[in-house]
Design an enzyme around this catalytic site. Sequence first.
Site, PDB file in Angstrom:
ATOM      1  N   ASP A  15       4.851  12.359   3.020  1.00 33.56           N
ATOM      2  CA  ASP A  15       6.108  11.973   2.389  1.00 33.56           C
ATOM      3  C   ASP A  15       6.585  13.119   1.495  1.00 33.56           C
ATOM      4  OD1 ASP A  15       8.331  10.518   1.648  1.00 33.56           O
ATOM      5  OD2 ASP A  15       7.227   8.694   1.178  1.00 33.56           O
ATOM      6  N   GLU A  20      13.810   3.173  -3.990  1.00 35.44           N
ATOM      7  CA  GLU A  20      12.509   3.670  -4.464  1.00 35.44           C
ATOM      8  C   GLU A  20      12.277   3.308  -5.937  1.00 35.44           C
ATOM      9  OE1 GLU A  20      11.105   7.417  -2.831  1.00 35.44           O
ATOM     10  OE2 GLU A  20      12.807   7.495  -1.487  1.00 35.44           O
TER      11      GLU A  20
HETATM   12  C1  BGC Z   1      10.539   8.199   0.985  1.00 33.78           C
HETATM   13  C2  BGC Z   1      10.407   8.027   2.467  1.00 33.78           C
HETATM   14  C3  BGC Z   1      11.498   8.775   3.169  1.00 33.78           C
HETATM   15  C4  BGC Z   1      11.492  10.215   2.742  1.00 33.78           C
HETATM   16  C5  BGC Z   1      12.591  11.040   3.369  1.00 33.78           C
HETATM   17  C6  BGC Z   1      10.693   9.626   0.593  1.00 33.78           C
HETATM   18  O1  BGC Z   1      10.937   9.737  -0.758  1.00 33.78           O
HETATM   19  O2  BGC Z   1       9.410   7.651   0.348  1.00 33.78           O
HETATM   20  O3  BGC Z   1      10.442   6.672   2.797  1.00 33.78           O
HETATM   21  O4  BGC Z   1      11.341   8.671   4.544  1.00 33.78           O
HETATM   22  O5  BGC Z   1      11.640  10.290   1.344  1.00 33.78           O
HETATM   23  O6  BGC Z   1      13.816  10.710   2.878  1.00 33.78           O
HETATM   24  C1  BGC Z   2      15.882  12.390  -1.378  1.00 30.06           C
HETATM   25  C2  BGC Z   2      15.224  11.208  -0.742  1.00 30.06           C
HETATM   26  C3  BGC Z   2      13.823  11.181  -1.176  1.00 30.06           C
HETATM   27  C4  BGC Z   2      13.674  11.254  -2.693  1.00 30.06           C
HETATM   28  C5  BGC Z   2      12.246  11.452  -3.062  1.00 30.06           C
HETATM   29  C6  BGC Z   2      15.737  12.316  -2.866  1.00 30.06           C
HETATM   30  O1  BGC Z   2      16.353  13.395  -3.491  1.00 30.06           O
HETATM   31  O2  BGC Z   2      17.198  12.426  -1.008  1.00 30.06           O
HETATM   32  O3  BGC Z   2      15.306  11.276   0.651  1.00 30.06           O
HETATM   33  O4  BGC Z   2      13.252  10.027  -0.667  1.00 30.06           O
HETATM   34  O5  BGC Z   2      14.406  12.307  -3.244  1.00 30.06           O
HETATM   35  O6  BGC Z   2      11.863  10.950  -4.270  1.00 30.06           O
END
Ligand code: BGC
Ligand code: BGC
Length: 841
Positions: free
Chosen positions: A335, A530
């Site tokens: 991730d 998130e």
């Molecule tokens: C998320 C994932 C996601 C990835 C790409 C991460 O922060 O936990 O679920 O696929 O970002 O965007």
């Molecule tokens: C991104 C997400 C990712 C996240 C990680 C964002 O800036 O766009 O895709 O999941 O950061 O914490």
Amino acid sequence: MRKAATALVITLMSSACAIDPGMARAGPVQAVTPQASIVTDATRAHPALWPRAASPAAMTDAATEAFVSELMSRMTLEEKVGQTIQADIGSIKPEDLLTYPLGSILAGGNSSPGGDERASADKWVELARAFRAAAAQRPGARIPLIYGIDAVHGHNNIVGATIFPHNIGLGAARDPDLIRRIGEATALEVAVTGADWTFGPTLAVPQDDRWGRAYEGYAENPEVAQSYAGPMTLGLQGALSADHPLAAGHIAGSAKHFLADGGTTGGKDQGDFAGSEQELIRTHLSGYPQAIDAGVLSIMASFSSWNGVKHSGNETILTDVLRGPLGFDGFVVSDWNAHGQLPGCSNESCALAFNAGIDMFMAPDSWKPLYASTLAQVKSGEIPMARLDEAVRRILRVKVKTGLFNDSRPVEGHLNELGSPAHRALAREAVRKSLVLLKNEGSVLPIHSGARVLVAGHADDIGQASGGWTLTWQGTGNSNADFPNGQSIWGGIREAVAAGGGQATLSADGSFTQKPDVAIVVFGETPYAEFQGDVDTLDFLPTEPLETLKRLKAAGIPTVSVFLSGRPMWTNPEINQSDAFVAAWLPGTEGAGVADVLIGDAAGKPRNDFTGTLSFSWPKTGKGEPLNVGQPGYDPQFAYGYGLTYARNARVGALSEDSGVVGSGSNLDRYFVDGRFVAPWSLMLRDAGGEFRLGSEKSGASPRGGVSVRSSDGAGQESARALSFSQGGGQAIIAAQPVDLTRQSNGEMAIAFRYRVDARAKGPVFLTLGAGSVDISGLIGEAPVGEWRTLKVRLSCLRDRGADIAAVDQPWGLRANADFAVTVEDIRLASNEGDAVCPTQ
Ligand code: BGC
Ligand code: BGC
């Protein structure tokens, strides 16, 4: 036809080594000893305990394997390492691929063509083509890129795409065939824009609904993910067939986040699952075996940990179990910079994760140094060559099966598939099936279509109905104009009522001139994603909806609540003021699915009955402690599986209005709001003479008078504090016990505050966060005296200027060494929607 599960593992950290300490000591002979395993007794998985699954034999058919072997025989070491690194389109240009032989790109939640979140679909196609064209110009083995994106409720990053209900709503539908069809539609919409791979399905089994990602899970009980994982995989990818790539219109999937992302203590995102291996298997193994059996081509490792050890560094989970009994032959992607969270690692270097079984690093902005360090680690032997070859083989195998070596892309550019009538009808069906009827007293529903219907609240807001992961990462800042192929809940009601000869009126605050027969109030959570969605309690706090409901009730109008949320919430006061209450989750762009069930025909007979049932238990208090079916003392307000229908109604009666919530939580992200320092935070004034910490008092000065504060008006009465620096200056600081802001800084959050310069600074002014500081004289210096402005500085900026982001006890401070007067208010963390800065020194 499945082949027997074969252990493709090499021995670096295989089960044999991990379990038998003797063998682990013997280890492979390497020039540099790989970093010792971080696995402890409490975090060592025992493969023999796990159920068996197997990738279909068609994933590793002889022709594919021979093709991959031939290719690998021609690849340089650099090309091989490049395959294992994925960069984000926000940080890489197509031409970079000519210098760096990377194997993959992703478009993260906040990334888009030219940084425009609302870019048209053909810009997305152009972007894919530009990257592909650059990759094709590379000398050598010329390996195509695999391009991934989070299509987690439809192709949610693209304007015009069909946005399906988030998984929590799909879980309520309990309809595996619906899931397969949604997978198919999503894959097609992704394929037409030129991407190859989605980061889904999410197979999390959320156990604590305070988690900001609860809505990405289908249910609190693993049975739903177990019944959906196969159909979703088959919908996205189609069935794998030997000697053939995926059929046109299909894309690769990625089951995530392996493992136990939904099991963290307190529902803390990226947190720790503290539990036994049996519990890991029973609850959190979820639908992974079914996804693997169905041929899922990749799996994403979880940010979270098990008993303190991060999954992205646990070789017993990623290798011994996944490649052993689970028989997975695809590749594992990590991730977003998750590797940087492992001990001894940084975003720029982490042999540990790779050796544990990560085949591809998601290194959004860190790909350049990570590529260099990984290459060096292979050369030094810290990463064994056999381990690199194994990862590269898996990645190339998936590229072959995905069809990336074929030039033809028969559906790419067929943009009329985005939001096509067929997909919209499917999404509308999904909305209908996801609704759960919690209460229907006096049979207020269905509403007969000839009625006079007042529609209040946020009924006309497709963005709110869609939630996080919609056009932007957080899903904030969207207006109905951003959904050209969507219809709001209000739009659907208006249409249904008009068709029956009735009259519907939209009135956000619920006021009316002509008394309606019935009122529908649409309200709920606003979008988040998130950790930004982690909450301390499940108490639904906004007060306007309740006031609106009360006013309507007092006027003698029957009320229907449509509650939008990413989790069940304690809403007893609202339920008590509603004759009918519908949990609608995060339905997406086909709001008409709500009216399909709520509005009956002209005779008042239902057009569709409710079929959805709770896949998450609805709480009796707002405390938010884990509440899951089967647990001892299980005592929900509405149990797992509950759901009324028109055919089967039951009286709910008056519910207790004691939320059970005492005090407030940790308030990681809010420091000074509405004129108050949010507990535990308080203000401290410091100068050469020492410190003065303010308690409840609103004014005071540092020991030598270098800085003083008094209460002042801002957006509201006494909502601000006026700071005045003189006599050599000083520092005003917000302080408390240290909190960990690592996730917030990785997520590009910013420290934000409103300010008004009252007297220009006669010297430099710094914004501080712990030991980190940035000079903001330029910004503050330019601000006209007397005008309110907002300043947002990226946390990562302060981290890079000396702040210890893992232990922040002073999240905000202003320091001035000469006379300066400024008023500040609303100090908090905010998401960076492209407007946060990092001032250069
Ligand atoms: C998320 C994932 C996601 C990835 C790409 C991460 O922060 O936990 O679920 O696929 O970002 O965007
Ligand atoms: C991104 C997400 C990712 C996240 C990680 C964002 O800036 O766009 O895709 O999941 O950061 O914490």
